[in-house]
Design an enzyme around this catalytic site. Structure first.
Site, PDB file in Angstrom:
ATOM      1  N   SER A   1      66.943 -26.590 -45.002  1.00  0.00           N
ATOM      2  CA  SER A   1      65.626 -26.941 -44.682  1.00  0.00           C
ATOM      3  C   SER A   1      65.121 -28.256 -45.065  1.00  0.00           C
ATOM      4  O   SER A   1      66.074 -29.266 -44.597  1.00  0.00           O
ATOM      5  CB  SER A   1      64.686 -25.652 -45.269  1.00  0.00           C
ATOM      6  OG  SER A   1      63.445 -25.655 -44.694  1.00  0.00           O
TER       7      SER A   1
ATOM      8  N   HIS B   1      65.560 -17.780 -41.957  1.00  0.00           N
ATOM      9  CA  HIS B   1      65.549 -19.072 -42.325  1.00  0.00           C
ATOM     10  C   HIS B   1      66.220 -19.044 -43.829  1.00  0.00           C
ATOM     11  O   HIS B   1      66.929 -20.105 -44.189  1.00  0.00           O
ATOM     12  CB  HIS B   1      64.229 -19.574 -42.697  1.00  0.00           C
ATOM     13  CG  HIS B   1      63.982 -21.151 -42.987  1.00  0.00           C
ATOM     14  ND1 HIS B   1      64.781 -22.052 -42.163  1.00  0.00           N
ATOM     15  CD2 HIS B   1      63.535 -21.647 -43.677  1.00  0.00           C
ATOM     16  CE1 HIS B   1      64.531 -23.243 -42.751  1.00  0.00           C
ATOM     17  NE2 HIS B   1      63.715 -23.128 -43.793  1.00  0.00           N
TER      18      HIS B   1
END
Length: 252
Positions: free
Chosen positions: A82, A231
């Protein structure tokens, strides 16, 4: 930048995402430390690292380059999730000679829309001084509409204080820098070294519309998708994620 070193061999630096700390990629680090010198870092404004006013990716890349030089190695393998993936990409683009390989987990080299308003609201409204235990903190996060998985992740940054609790991260600094964190600057060149993007099959962080931006900046890129993950792919299917990463960085 605060960091922990383990193992021996070529240097691998693990870079966590927003609101995290150096423990986020600990399982991957354990997997790699038999063959690599593993450096897990607290990104600036996170964990035990210094608080800074700016988190633009150029300055974060500068900090990474400084760390690589301080480690006294010619180059390092960078692995980031991320926001950490963006830091790894920015370092590879501005300091390609310092990055031997690059692994980016579930993020693209593009600007994103704001998607953490609810999280910031929950973190800022946490009654830190009055908290008795983590169960109470979790209930607060849930009442603010934060899902359990995200809440459990965020509460890893909660630490006991003299009275109540406090955040390990610099919450004020992260909010002030948020526009830079979701942005992506224009870099002059591209990164020609070996590069792997790993995305979660259920995540919307890396989509077909990002393909061109990835190819332009990282023309040698290989891509893997881990189905059944979002994610937080490295936490949801760690065995598969760790194997994919290890296979890539050990390949000639």
């Amino acid at each position: 930048m605060h960091h922990v070193i383990s193992g021996q061999g070529p240097v691998v630096i693990l870079i966590h995402g927003l609101f995290g700390d150096l423990d986020n990629l600990k399982a991957l680090g354990k997997e790699l430390e038999e063959q690599f010198t593993v450096v897990r870092i607290d990104v600036l404004n996170h964990g035990c690292s210094p608080q800074v006013a700016s988190m633009c990716y150029e300055s974060l890349a500068d900090a990474m380059a400084k760390l690589i030089r301080e480690l006294d190695c010619k180059e390092a393998i960078l692995i980031g999730h991320s926001m950490g993936g963006k830091i790894a990409m920015a370092t590879a683009l501005n300091y390609p000679h310092l990055v031997s390989k690059l692994v980016v987990a579930d993020i693209a080299p593009v600007a994103y829309q704001s998607r953490h308003d609810k999280v910031f609201a929950a973190l800022e409204s946490m009654p830190l001084n009055d908290l008795k235990d983590r169960r109470q903190a979790l209930a607060h996060m849930q009442s603010c509409g934060v899902d359990d998985g995200t809440a459990q992740f965020l509460l890893k940054s909660l630490t006991r204080a003299e009275q109540g609790f406090s955040w390990k991260m610099n919450l004020e600094g992260l909010k002030a820098s948020y526009a830079d964190i979701i942005d992506w600057p224009t870099f002059s060149g591209n990164y020609q070294g070996p590069c792997l993007f790993v995305r979660g099959g259920d995540s919307d962080y890396v989509t077909a519309e990002h393909r061109q931006a990835i190819m332009i900046q990282f023309p040698t890129v290989k891509a893997k998708t881990i189905e059944g993950t979002g994610h937080w792919l490295h936490a949801q299917k760690p065995a598969i994620f760790n194997r994919i990463v290890k296979d890539f960085i050990t390949a000639d």
